[in-house]
Enzyme design. Structure first.
Site, PDB file in Angstrom:
ATOM      1  N   LYS A  88     -17.146  -2.834 -32.315  1.00  0.00           N
ATOM      2  CA  LYS A  88     -16.915  -1.501 -32.881  1.00  0.00           C
ATOM      3  C   LYS A  88     -18.049  -0.545 -32.512  1.00  0.00           C
ATOM      4  O   LYS A  88     -19.220  -0.930 -32.453  1.00  0.00           O
ATOM      5  CB  LYS A  88     -16.813  -1.671 -34.402  1.00  0.00           C
ATOM      6  CG  LYS A  88     -16.355  -0.483 -35.198  1.00  0.00           C
ATOM      7  CD  LYS A  88     -16.179  -0.924 -36.648  1.00  0.00           C
ATOM      8  CE  LYS A  88     -15.730   0.208 -37.559  1.00  0.00           C
ATOM      9  NZ  LYS A  88     -15.507  -0.277 -38.945  1.00  0.00           N
ATOM     10  N   SER A 163     -11.343   1.429 -40.910  1.00  0.00           N
ATOM     11  CA  SER A 163     -12.028   2.162 -39.865  1.00  0.00           C
ATOM     12  C   SER A 163     -12.182   1.382 -38.555  1.00  0.00           C
ATOM     13  O   SER A 163     -12.643   1.927 -37.564  1.00  0.00           O
ATOM     14  CB  SER A 163     -13.415   2.591 -40.350  1.00  0.00           C
ATOM     15  OG  SER A 163     -14.236   1.448 -40.603  1.00  0.00           O
ATOM     16  N   SER A 187     -11.973  -1.920 -44.108  1.00  0.00           N
ATOM     17  CA  SER A 187     -11.945  -1.428 -42.734  1.00  0.00           C
ATOM     18  C   SER A 187     -11.633  -2.475 -41.684  1.00  0.00           C
ATOM     19  O   SER A 187     -11.359  -2.128 -40.536  1.00  0.00           O
ATOM     20  CB  SER A 187     -13.276  -0.752 -42.388  1.00  0.00           C
ATOM     21  OG  SER A 187     -13.383   0.488 -43.041  1.00  0.00           O
TER      22      SER A 187
END
Length: 475
Positions: A88, A163, A187
């Protein structure tokens, strides 16, 4: 979406992560060929779905060639030797542009890689790209001022979730068998549910959390997004374990055989469809009940139990989240306000204005929640509920569209994950159990006892083996 590969034979990249590594070690195929295919697929999905901030083509291919040379040279190899994965954009990796989805970071290129990623690389895995996140990972929708909107591979008009939305898309489209994500309110689990992947919020401290300014934060977790439970286990095998880089990391390792030794017969599960207060989309409820019936056919006992929580759980988690934002990113609004997501600015301002006593009193609600769960675990092996109350909403929407309370008193919320960040020691797994009647994925959330990550994964693996959940064709 791009066309599937025109072959009847699966590509080695479509094998489980452990099998990819085994095939490379045995010389049946090369790491270079696997990583090259990963990069090809990543490029194929970028234009329509936008899951990557960077693709590390040159670096990843060279690392793959080194992995192949080490096989020829008879060198020792790790359990994930030559397997591509993604990380990420929130997570620092040496030499790579890392933006946190924000213009406030400039063109930051970290000089050090986060411990979680270093451990995956030490096991032999190859970082092939960085994935999109909303600014500072703040939202359930992956859309940022810097990188734009990341879309759902099942229907690009819908969100990937957030997310860790880019990581979910990378896994769902076959680019990688697993990807790294972070979970502060769901997330990892939200995009996993929306994109049809496995997603785990490990118990707090199982994977050291080293990327925040504070090592005392207690809602934040690294976790895997994976094609299968076995791939999530492969991630956990590499990433778990204590480190002095995180004072709250647990002095325990990961027991692989326990995670793979799953059986459902005579297990006892508590089912709460709504946690006491959510409005549940009918398509979601239908898919969850179908999975529950499969558990019963396997010999498990599933009792629907009343929960008496209210939307104050979400409201008080949001207070924690706003203070998180103001504490760690509050200094950014003085200079960058106009280039930031307005929702992030509003959260920072709310956090800055919050009363410290009110913040401390959130612990009273968390304590009451834990006592409820401790009582439940006296009789049951795990709690089952939907991961999200709805299937993936339109990408044009946002979290503010899912904060209302209806005339029936039901909370029109999106995710059912943040309650279990209020109880961070409880592992929570999102397992794909459908598509729903509307064609979009549904996730079943399995919440286990404190630090019982292996047990939750074993339950998920046993149920996964009984479900015929379709996957997207590789791009």
């Amino acid at each position: 979406m791009s066309k599937p590969l025109e072959t009847d034979m699966p590509h080695p990249l479509d094998l489980p992560a452990a099998a990819i590594a085994t095939g490379i070690r045995q010389g049946r195929f090369t790491s270079e060929s696997v990583v090259a295919e990963s990069i090809r697929r990543a490029k194929a999905v970028c234009e329509t779905l936008n899951p990557f901030t960077i693709i590390r083509e040159e670096q990843a291919l060279e690392t793959a060639r080194e992995a192949d040379r080490s096989i020829v040279g008879g060198e020792a190899t790790g359990p994930l030797h030559g397997v591509p994965f993604a990380a990420k954009d929130l997570t620092p990796t040496v030499g790579d542009l890392t933006t946190l989805g924000s213009w406030t970071k400039g063109d930051w290129v970290p000089a050090e890689t986060a411990l979680c990623i270093r451990r995956l690389q030490a096991a032999g895995a190859i970082l092939m790209g960085k994935t999109t996140t909303p600014e500072f990972a703040f939202a359930s929708f992956t859309a940022s001022p810097r990188w734009g909107v990341t879309r759902n591979p099942w229907n690009p008009e819908h969100t990937s979730g957030g997310s860790s939305g880019g990581s979910a898309v990378a896994v769902a489209t076959g680019v990688v068998p697993f990807a790294e994500g972070t979970d502060m309110g769901g997330s990892v689990r939200i995009p996993s549910a929306f994109c049809g992947t496995v997603g785990l919020k490990p118990s707090l401290g199982r994977i050291p959390m080293t990327i925040l300014p504070s090592v005392f934060d207690n809602i934040s977790h690294f976790g895997p997004l994976a094609r299968t439970v076995d791939d999530a286990i492969a991630f956990m095998e590499a990433a778990c374990g204590p480190s002095d880089e995180d004072i709250t990391s647990l002095p325990i390792g990961f027991v692989s055989h326990a995670a793979r030794d799953g059986q459902l017969e005579d297990k006892r599960f508590a089912l709460s469809m709504d946690l006491g207060y959510y409005r549940i989309q009918p398509e979601v409820e239908q898919a969850i009940r179908a999975a529950v019936e499969e558990l019963r056919r396997a010999g498990a006992i599933v009792d629907e139990v009343p929960m008496h929580w209210t939307r104050s759980v979400n409201d008080e988690w949001f207070d924690l989240w706003c203070v998180f934002m103001s504490g760690f990113f509050g200094e950014t609004i003085a200079e960058y306000r106009e280039k930031m997501d307005p929702a992030v600015v509003a959260m920072i301002e709310r956090g800055l204005s919050m009363n410290a006593t009110a913040y401390k009193r959130v612990e009273l609600l968390r304590t009451a929640m834990w006592r409820d769960m401790a009582k439940l675990f006296e009789s049951y092996d795990a709690l089952l509920c939907p991961t999200c109350a709805i299937t993936a909403p339109l990408a044009s929407e946002c979290d503010d569209d899912y904060v209302g309370t209806g005339a029936d008193g039901r909370f029109a919320g999106l995710d059912m994950t943040c309650p279990f960040n209020m109880l961070p020691q409880l592992p929570a797994l999102s397992l794909p159990v459908g598509p729903a009647a509307n064609g979009m994925p549904v996730g079943l959330q399995i919440v286990g006892r404190r630090f019982a990550d292996e047990h939750v994964l074993a339950i998920g693996a046993a149920l996964e083996a009984r479900l015929a959940v379709p996957r997207l064709p590789a791009s």
